[in-house]
Design a protein around this motif. Sequence first.
Motif, PDB file in Angstrom:
ATOM      1  N   SER A  19       0.339  -7.850   8.749  1.00 25.93           N
ATOM      2  CA  SER A  19       1.084  -7.236   7.655  1.00 25.93           C
ATOM      3  C   SER A  19       0.207  -6.231   6.918  1.00 25.93           C
ATOM      4  CB  SER A  19       1.548  -8.302   6.674  1.00 25.93           C
ATOM      5  OG  SER A  19       2.433  -9.181   7.310  1.00 25.93           O
ATOM      6  N   TYR A  20       0.846  -5.160   6.441  1.00 27.44           N
ATOM      7  CA  TYR A  20       0.160  -4.121   5.688  1.00 27.44           C
ATOM      8  C   TYR A  20       1.010  -3.727   4.498  1.00 27.44           C
ATOM      9  CZ  TYR A  20      -3.062  -3.614   9.556  1.00 27.44           C
ATOM     10  OH  TYR A  20      -4.010  -3.859  10.507  1.00 27.44           O
ATOM     11  N   GLN A  21       0.356  -3.377   3.411  1.00 23.66           N
ATOM     12  CA  GLN A  21       1.047  -2.869   2.238  1.00 23.66           C
ATOM     13  C   GLN A  21       0.997  -1.358   2.314  1.00 23.66           C
ATOM     14  OE1 GLN A  21       2.457  -5.165   0.284  1.00 23.66           O
ATOM     15  NE2 GLN A  21       3.503  -3.555  -0.835  1.00 23.66           N
ATOM     16  N   VAL A  22       2.169  -0.724   2.389  1.00 23.29           N
ATOM     17  CA  VAL A  22       2.273   0.734   2.464  1.00 23.29           C
ATOM     18  C   VAL A  22       2.954   1.177   1.177  1.00 23.29           C
ATOM     19  CG1 VAL A  22       3.055   2.707   3.799  1.00 23.29           C
ATOM     20  CG2 VAL A  22       2.539   0.556   4.971  1.00 23.29           C
ATOM     21  N   GLY A  23       2.157   1.609   0.210  1.00 22.90           N
ATOM     22  CA  GLY A  23       2.718   1.886  -1.101  1.00 22.90           C
ATOM     23  C   GLY A  23       3.288   0.595  -1.651  1.00 22.90           C
ATOM     24  N   SER A  24       4.575   0.609  -2.000  1.00 25.45           N
ATOM     25  CA  SER A  24       5.213  -0.593  -2.547  1.00 25.45           C
ATOM     26  C   SER A  24       5.954  -1.406  -1.482  1.00 25.45           C
ATOM     27  CB  SER A  24       6.197  -0.182  -3.637  1.00 25.45           C
ATOM     28  OG  SER A  24       7.211   0.637  -3.074  1.00 25.45           O
TER      29      SER A  24
END
Length: 141
Positions: A11-16
């Motif tokens: 999993s990755y956080q891309v912006g919000s």
Amino acid sequence: MIQMGNEALRSYQVGSIHAELRSLTVSDDREGVLEGTPHLHRRFRLMGIDKQMAATPHLYVHDLDKLRADAKARVEEWLPRERVHARLTSWWTPEDIAGFGQTVLSVMWFQAATQDPFAYLATIVRPLDWTALARFEPFDD
């Protein structure tokens, strides 16, 4: 090429937006190059990147403006040898979409062989705006 099944998604956080890595490919960027200069190599790679971006509207190329500037400035330093291409998906969909599907973003960058592509991907995508860059892909029936 590194391919992961659904049970091992990263999993990755891309912006919000929360996104999952679906595939990550690492390839030798100079494969097939017999001779040339770093400047010529950059120009050929930029032509290839432009074609890829025209065919894949949801492709984000990290440091593309720097690559273009380096090609114009005739930088005589080789690009890092590895080209990395990652494909991320998210369940987030634009409000104006009524169908079922997911949004997709492809990210490409160049790195040294000693760098961890998973960690580098996290630093690249964290500040990006998923809602502006990703494309909706409907599920096939």
